[in-house]
Design a protein around this motif. Structure first.
Motif, short mmCIF file in Angstrom:
data_model
loop_
_atom_site.label_atom_id
_atom_site.label_comp_id
_atom_site.label_asym_id
_atom_site.label_seq_id
_atom_site.Cartn_x
_atom_site.Cartn_y
_atom_site.Cartn_z
N ASN A 140 0.91 -1.15 0.01
CA ASN A 140 -0.11 -0.06 0.07
C ASN A 140 0.99 1.41 0.12
O ASN A 140 1.64 1.53 1.05
N PRO A 141 0.96 1.95 -1.06
CA PRO A 141 1.83 3.20 -1.25
C PRO A 141 1.74 4.38 -0.01
O PRO A 141 2.36 5.03 0.22
N ARG A 142 0.35 4.12 0.68
CA ARG A 142 -0.03 5.20 1.54
C ARG A 142 0.64 4.55 2.94
O ARG A 142 0.73 5.45 3.83
N GLU A 143 1.01 3.34 3.16
CA GLU A 143 1.51 3.00 4.31
C GLU A 143 2.91 2.53 4.29
O GLU A 143 3.33 2.13 3.33
N ASN A 144 3.61 3.24 5.60
CA ASN A 144 5.23 2.98 5.47
C ASN A 144 5.30 2.19 6.57
O ASN A 144 5.34 2.25 7.67
N PRO A 145 6.03 0.85 5.92
CA PRO A 145 6.13 -0.32 7.15
C PRO A 145 7.22 0.08 7.95
O PRO A 145 7.25 -0.52 8.98
N SER A 146 8.01 1.10 7.65
CA SER A 146 9.17 1.54 8.77
C SER A 146 8.52 2.51 9.78
O SER A 146 9.11 2.53 10.88
N GLU A 147 7.29 2.77 9.68
CA GLU A 147 6.81 3.68 10.83
C GLU A 147 5.91 3.11 11.65
O GLU A 147 5.32 1.85 11.34
N THR A 148 6.15 3.10 13.16
CA THR A 148 5.63 2.37 14.02
C THR A 148 4.48 3.25 14.54
O THR A 148 4.48 4.46 14.81
N THR A 149 3.55 2.58 14.92
CA THR A 149 2.40 3.26 15.58
C THR A 149 2.82 3.11 17.14
O THR A 149 3.02 2.13 17.40
N LYS A 150 2.51 4.18 17.91
CA LYS A 150 2.77 4.11 19.23
C LYS A 150 1.61 4.29 20.09
O LYS A 150 0.61 5.31 19.87
N LEU A 151 1.10 3.81 21.12
CA LEU A 151 0.37 3.91 22.16
C LEU A 151 0.87 4.58 23.48
O LEU A 151 1.69 3.78 24.10
N THR A 152 0.65 5.65 23.63
CA THR A 152 1.20 6.28 25.14
C THR A 152 0.17 6.06 26.13
O THR A 152 -1.19 6.61 26.05
N ILE A 153 0.49 5.77 27.32
CA ILE A 153 -0.26 5.72 28.36
C ILE A 153 0.22 6.69 29.68
O ILE A 153 1.08 6.47 29.89
N GLN A 154 -0.69 7.55 29.87
CA GLN A 154 -0.44 8.31 30.99
C GLN A 154 -1.17 7.82 32.17
O GLN A 154 -2.44 7.69 32.17
#
Length: 146
Positions: free
Chosen positions: A19-33
């Motif tokens: 998918n050209p819109r997704e960059n597999p090297s980018e990670t998705t982060k979940l921040t918990i406060q």
């Protein structure tokens, strides 16, 4: 000839699994406060669940994390969680004995919390009450219950 090359490129692009819109090297982060930490000692144990089967049961988590407590509000970033639906439970292991200490009736003696800041009434919460969708960088705020 130009049209043939264009058709071939378009044809290959249709069957490509990238998918050209997704960059597999980018990670998705979940921040918990994590708020409402009263004792600045011990560790916070975080469990991540992705199903209602065995929710809150020992060894049923898909990920476990531990955070050393140093302040009244802690920030923890998870960067190895795929996009999906999850529920989080946590407890503050104030005495660092590795378990959530409970009283005679099974009520926690150490602070605990859940995603969506669910506050249990007479029993542990259900997965459906704690679940959330994780599809992009996001921040959860969880207030510990004493």
């Amino acid at each position: 000839m130009k049209f043939l090359i264009i058709y071939i490129v378009l044809f290959l692009g249709i069957f490509s699994d990238e998918n050209p819109r997704e960059n597999p090297s980018e990670t998705t982060k979940l921040t918990i406060q994590i708020d409402n930490i009263a004792v600045l000692d011990g560790t916070i144990k975080i469990g991540v669940f992705n199903t209602d089967i065995d929710f809150l049961e020992e060894n049923a988590t898909i990920r476990d994390y531990s955070l050393t407590v140093t302040s009244a509000t802690e920030i923890f970033v998870i960067d190895d969680l795929p996009k999906g639906e999850y529920a989080i439970s946590m407890y503050h292991d104030e005495n660092s004995d590795g378990v959530l200490n409970r009283n005679f009736f099974g009520i926690p003696k150490e602070p605990y919390g859940f995603s969506n800041n669910v506050k249990p009434k007479l029993s542990a919460p259900d997965y459906k009450d704690c679940k959330f969708s994780f599809a992009k960088n996001d921040t959860l705020k969880i207030r510990l219950i004493h």
